[in-house]
Design a protein around this motif. Structure first.
Motif, PDB file in Angstrom:
ATOM      1  N   ARG A 229       0.836  -1.210   0.000  1.00 51.23           N
ATOM      2  CA  ARG A 229       0.000   0.000   0.000  1.00 51.23           C
ATOM      3  C   ARG A 229       0.868   1.255   0.000  1.00 51.23           C
ATOM      4  NH1 ARG A 229      -3.293   3.215  -1.796  1.00 51.23           N
ATOM      5  NH2 ARG A 229      -4.608   4.396  -0.403  1.00 51.23           N
ATOM      6  N   ILE A 230       1.962   1.220   0.747  1.00 53.34           N
ATOM      7  CA  ILE A 230       2.871   2.370   0.782  1.00 53.34           C
ATOM      8  C   ILE A 230       3.459   2.610  -0.606  1.00 53.34           C
ATOM      9  CG2 ILE A 230       5.073   3.229   1.692  1.00 53.34           C
ATOM     10  CD1 ILE A 230       4.310   1.750   4.347  1.00 53.34           C
ATOM     11  N   VAL A 231       3.889   1.546  -1.262  1.00 56.27           N
ATOM     12  CA  VAL A 231       4.448   1.665  -2.622  1.00 56.27           C
ATOM     13  C   VAL A 231       3.393   2.232  -3.578  1.00 56.27           C
ATOM     14  CG1 VAL A 231       5.331   0.321  -4.589  1.00 56.27           C
ATOM     15  CG2 VAL A 231       6.225  -0.087  -2.293  1.00 56.27           C
ATOM     16  N   GLU A 232       2.164   1.797  -3.419  1.00 57.50           N
ATOM     17  CA  GLU A 232       1.070   2.304  -4.248  1.00 57.50           C
ATOM     18  C   GLU A 232       0.852   3.807  -4.008  1.00 57.50           C
ATOM     19  OE1 GLU A 232      -3.778   1.742  -4.569  1.00 57.50           O
ATOM     20  OE2 GLU A 232      -2.600   0.194  -3.579  1.00 57.50           O
ATOM     21  N   ILE A 233       0.865   4.227  -2.760  1.00 58.02           N
ATOM     22  CA  ILE A 233       0.675   5.642  -2.432  1.00 58.02           C
ATOM     23  C   ILE A 233       1.840   6.470  -2.989  1.00 58.02           C
ATOM     24  CG2 ILE A 233       0.547   7.327  -0.553  1.00 58.02           C
ATOM     25  CD1 ILE A 233      -0.894   5.115   1.104  1.00 58.02           C
ATOM     26  N   VAL A 234       3.060   5.975  -2.817  1.00 63.96           N
ATOM     27  CA  VAL A 234       4.242   6.675  -3.347  1.00 63.96           C
ATOM     28  C   VAL A 234       4.096   6.864  -4.857  1.00 63.96           C
ATOM     29  CG1 VAL A 234       6.736   6.470  -3.801  1.00 63.96           C
ATOM     30  CG2 VAL A 234       5.835   5.984  -1.506  1.00 63.96           C
ATOM     31  N   GLY A 235       3.679   5.826  -5.553  1.00 65.17           N
ATOM     32  CA  GLY A 235       3.490   5.915  -7.003  1.00 65.17           C
ATOM     33  C   GLY A 235       2.429   6.943  -7.376  1.00 65.17           C
ATOM     34  N   GLY A 236       1.340   6.978  -6.638  1.00 65.05           N
ATOM     35  CA  GLY A 236       0.279   7.943  -6.909  1.00 65.05           C
ATOM     36  C   GLY A 236       0.720   9.379  -6.667  1.00 65.05           C
ATOM     37  N   VAL A 237       1.450   9.598  -5.590  1.00 67.68           N
ATOM     38  CA  VAL A 237       1.934  10.943  -5.280  1.00 67.68           C
ATOM     39  C   VAL A 237       2.974  11.380  -6.317  1.00 67.68           C
ATOM     40  CG1 VAL A 237       3.199  12.337  -3.582  1.00 67.68           C
ATOM     41  CG2 VAL A 237       1.373  10.795  -2.825  1.00 67.68           C
ATOM     42  N   ALA A 238       3.862  10.473  -6.697  1.00 64.91           N
ATOM     43  CA  ALA A 238       4.866  10.793  -7.724  1.00 64.91           C
ATOM     44  C   ALA A 238       4.193  11.148  -9.046  1.00 64.91           C
ATOM     45  CB  ALA A 238       5.832   9.621  -7.912  1.00 64.91           C
ATOM     46  N   ALA A 239       3.184  10.389  -9.434  1.00 61.69           N
ATOM     47  CA  ALA A 239       2.468  10.665 -10.683  1.00 61.69           C
ATOM     48  C   ALA A 239       1.771  12.023 -10.610  1.00 61.69           C
ATOM     49  CB  ALA A 239       1.455   9.560 -10.972  1.00 61.69           C
ATOM     50  N   TYR A 240       1.190  12.326  -9.461  1.00 62.99           N
ATOM     51  CA  TYR A 240       0.526  13.620  -9.282  1.00 62.99           C
ATOM     52  C   TYR A 240       1.519  14.768  -9.447  1.00 62.99           C
ATOM     53  CZ  TYR A 240      -1.196  17.681  -6.773  1.00 62.99           C
ATOM     54  OH  TYR A 240      -1.514  18.969  -6.420  1.00 62.99           O
ATOM     55  N   PHE A 241       2.655  14.719  -8.732  1.00 60.29           N
ATOM     56  CA  PHE A 241       3.630  15.804  -8.807  1.00 60.29           C
ATOM     57  C   PHE A 241       4.229  15.930 -10.205  1.00 60.29           C
ATOM     58  CE2 PHE A 241       3.320  15.878  -4.231  1.00 60.29           C
ATOM     59  CZ  PHE A 241       3.415  17.240  -3.967  1.00 60.29           C
ATOM     60  N   SER A 242       4.503  14.826 -10.856  1.00 56.84           N
ATOM     61  CA  SER A 242       5.021  14.867 -12.230  1.00 56.84           C
ATOM     62  C   SER A 242       3.992  15.469 -13.180  1.00 56.84           C
ATOM     63  CB  SER A 242       5.393  13.463 -12.708  1.00 56.84           C
ATOM     64  OG  SER A 242       6.463  12.963 -11.968  1.00 56.84           O
ATOM     65  N   GLY A 243       2.756  15.068 -13.029  1.00 56.87           N
ATOM     66  CA  GLY A 243       1.691  15.576 -13.890  1.00 56.87           C
ATOM     67  C   GLY A 243       1.452  17.061 -13.707  1.00 56.87           C
ATOM     68  N   GLU A 244       1.461  17.519 -12.464  1.00 53.08           N
ATOM     69  CA  GLU A 244       1.260  18.943 -12.196  1.00 53.08           C
ATOM     70  C   GLU A 244       2.443  19.765 -12.710  1.00 53.08           C
ATOM     71  OE1 GLU A 244      -1.824  20.310 -10.644  1.00 53.08           O
ATOM     72  OE2 GLU A 244      -2.133  18.366 -11.594  1.00 53.08           O
ATOM     73  N   ARG A 245       3.645  19.233 -12.573  1.00 52.11           N
ATOM     74  CA  ARG A 245       4.808  19.934 -13.123  1.00 52.11           C
ATOM     75  C   ARG A 245       4.657  20.077 -14.630  1.00 52.11           C
ATOM     76  NH1 ARG A 245       9.064  19.795 -16.387  1.00 52.11           N
ATOM     77  NH2 ARG A 245      10.903  20.887 -15.709  1.00 52.11           N
TER      78      ARG A 245
ATOM     79  N   VAL B 185       8.229  19.685  -8.239  1.00 50.41           N
ATOM     80  CA  VAL B 185       9.595  19.349  -8.647  1.00 50.41           C
ATOM     81  C   VAL B 185      10.449  20.624  -8.692  1.00 50.41           C
ATOM     82  CG1 VAL B 185      11.069  18.076 -10.265  1.00 50.41           C
ATOM     83  CG2 VAL B 185       8.674  17.370  -9.942  1.00 50.41           C
ATOM     84  N   ASP B 186      10.433  21.344  -9.807  1.00 52.05           N
ATOM     85  CA  ASP B 186      11.215  22.576  -9.931  1.00 52.05           C
ATOM     86  C   ASP B 186      10.344  23.761 -10.362  1.00 52.05           C
ATOM     87  OD1 ASP B 186      10.725  21.709 -12.500  1.00 52.05           O
ATOM     88  OD2 ASP B 186      12.808  21.747 -13.152  1.00 52.05           O
ATOM     89  N   VAL B 187       9.034  23.596 -10.267  1.00 52.72           N
ATOM     90  CA  VAL B 187       8.079  24.658 -10.593  1.00 52.72           C
ATOM     91  C   VAL B 187       7.265  24.956  -9.329  1.00 52.72           C
ATOM     92  CG1 VAL B 187       6.106  25.342 -12.019  1.00 52.72           C
ATOM     93  CG2 VAL B 187       7.931  23.924 -13.009  1.00 52.72           C
ATOM     94  N   ILE B 188       7.363  26.204  -8.871  1.00 51.71           N
ATOM     95  CA  ILE B 188       6.624  26.607  -7.684  1.00 51.71           C
ATOM     96  C   ILE B 188       5.398  27.390  -8.153  1.00 51.71           C
ATOM     97  CG2 ILE B 188       6.682  27.820  -5.473  1.00 51.71           C
ATOM     98  CD1 ILE B 188       9.785  27.602  -5.657  1.00 51.71           C
ATOM     99  N   VAL B 189       4.220  26.914  -7.758  1.00 48.86           N
ATOM    100  CA  VAL B 189       2.966  27.549  -8.147  1.00 48.86           C
ATOM    101  C   VAL B 189       2.423  28.293  -6.934  1.00 48.86           C
ATOM    102  CG1 VAL B 189       0.640  27.183  -9.061  1.00 48.86           C
ATOM    103  CG2 VAL B 189       2.536  25.720  -9.834  1.00 48.86           C
ATOM    104  N   PHE B 190       2.154  29.584  -7.139  1.00 49.25           N
ATOM    105  CA  PHE B 190       1.659  30.444  -6.074  1.00 49.25           C
ATOM    106  C   PHE B 190       0.180  30.747  -6.296  1.00 49.25           C
ATOM    107  CE2 PHE B 190       6.147  31.153  -6.141  1.00 49.25           C
ATOM    108  CZ  PHE B 190       6.491  31.312  -4.812  1.00 49.25           C
TER     109      PHE B 190
END
Length: 181
Positions: free
Chosen positions: A10-26, A95-100
């Motif tokens: 479950r932890i690995v699944e959550i990590v994958g979901g959070v990583a996908a979210y941050f990559s997608g938003e970037r 990642v390297d984009v800060i959204v205000f």
């Protein structure tokens, strides 16, 4: 919810979901991003390498707010309602984009660049894993060691502007000392 209830799968699944979210938003915000303007860069320049500050980009939303992530409802349930609402946060680092939300301010900018530096130094995958595991350990956003460090450093920046330190060196020291786990 008990932090011990999470299986490794479950932890690995959550990590994958959070990583996908941050990559997608970037990916979403990057085309609209700009370098940090000199008026905002100048006060934080002594604390970060030129390479780091050149890499970070910013987006200031006008007439819109950062929407909650897809895992927001689950995080709220896990924490008994104590998970921050992205709509009311000053900024979020993707990642390297800060959204205000609406306007840029020095302390949230500093905080966001700390996170970008953590990601750069630790690596994106390791950062996300440490972030998620830090959250799941105490089911508290503020208890995440990566957040704790960012808040401590932005407080030092705000409260003692004459005390110059290297954020990147602070990150390396915390990593060497095992403070992120």
């Amino acid at each position: 919810m008990n932090p011990g209830e999470f299986t490794e799968a479950r932890i690995v699944e959550i990590v994958g979901g959070v990583a996908a979210y941050f990559s997608g938003e970037r990916k979403l915000y990057f085309p609209h991003s700009e370098p940090i303007a000199s008026e905002w860069r100048l006060p934080i320049e002594p604390y970060f390498s030129k390479k780091m500050l050149d890499k970070v980009k910013i987006v200031v939303l006008q007439g819109a707010r950062i929407p909650p992530p897809p895992f927001y409802a689950e995080a709220l349930r896990m924490t008994g309602g104590r998970f921050p609402d992205f709509v009311h946060m000053a900024s979020v680092t993707y990642v390297d984009v800060i959204v205000f939300n609406e306007r840029i301010e020095s302390r949230p900018l500093f905080h966001g660049v700390v996170h970008a530096a953590q990601i750069e130094i630790l690596g994106f995958e390791r950062y996300v894993e440490l972030y998620v595991r830090g959250f799941l350990k105490n089911l508290s956003w503020l208890a995440i060691p990566l957040e704790d460090q960012a808040y401590k450093l932005d407080a030092l920046f705000a409260e003692a502007p004459g005390e110059i330190f290297s954020v990147e060196e602070e990150i390396r020291q915390w990593f060497k000392q095992g403070k992120y786990t």
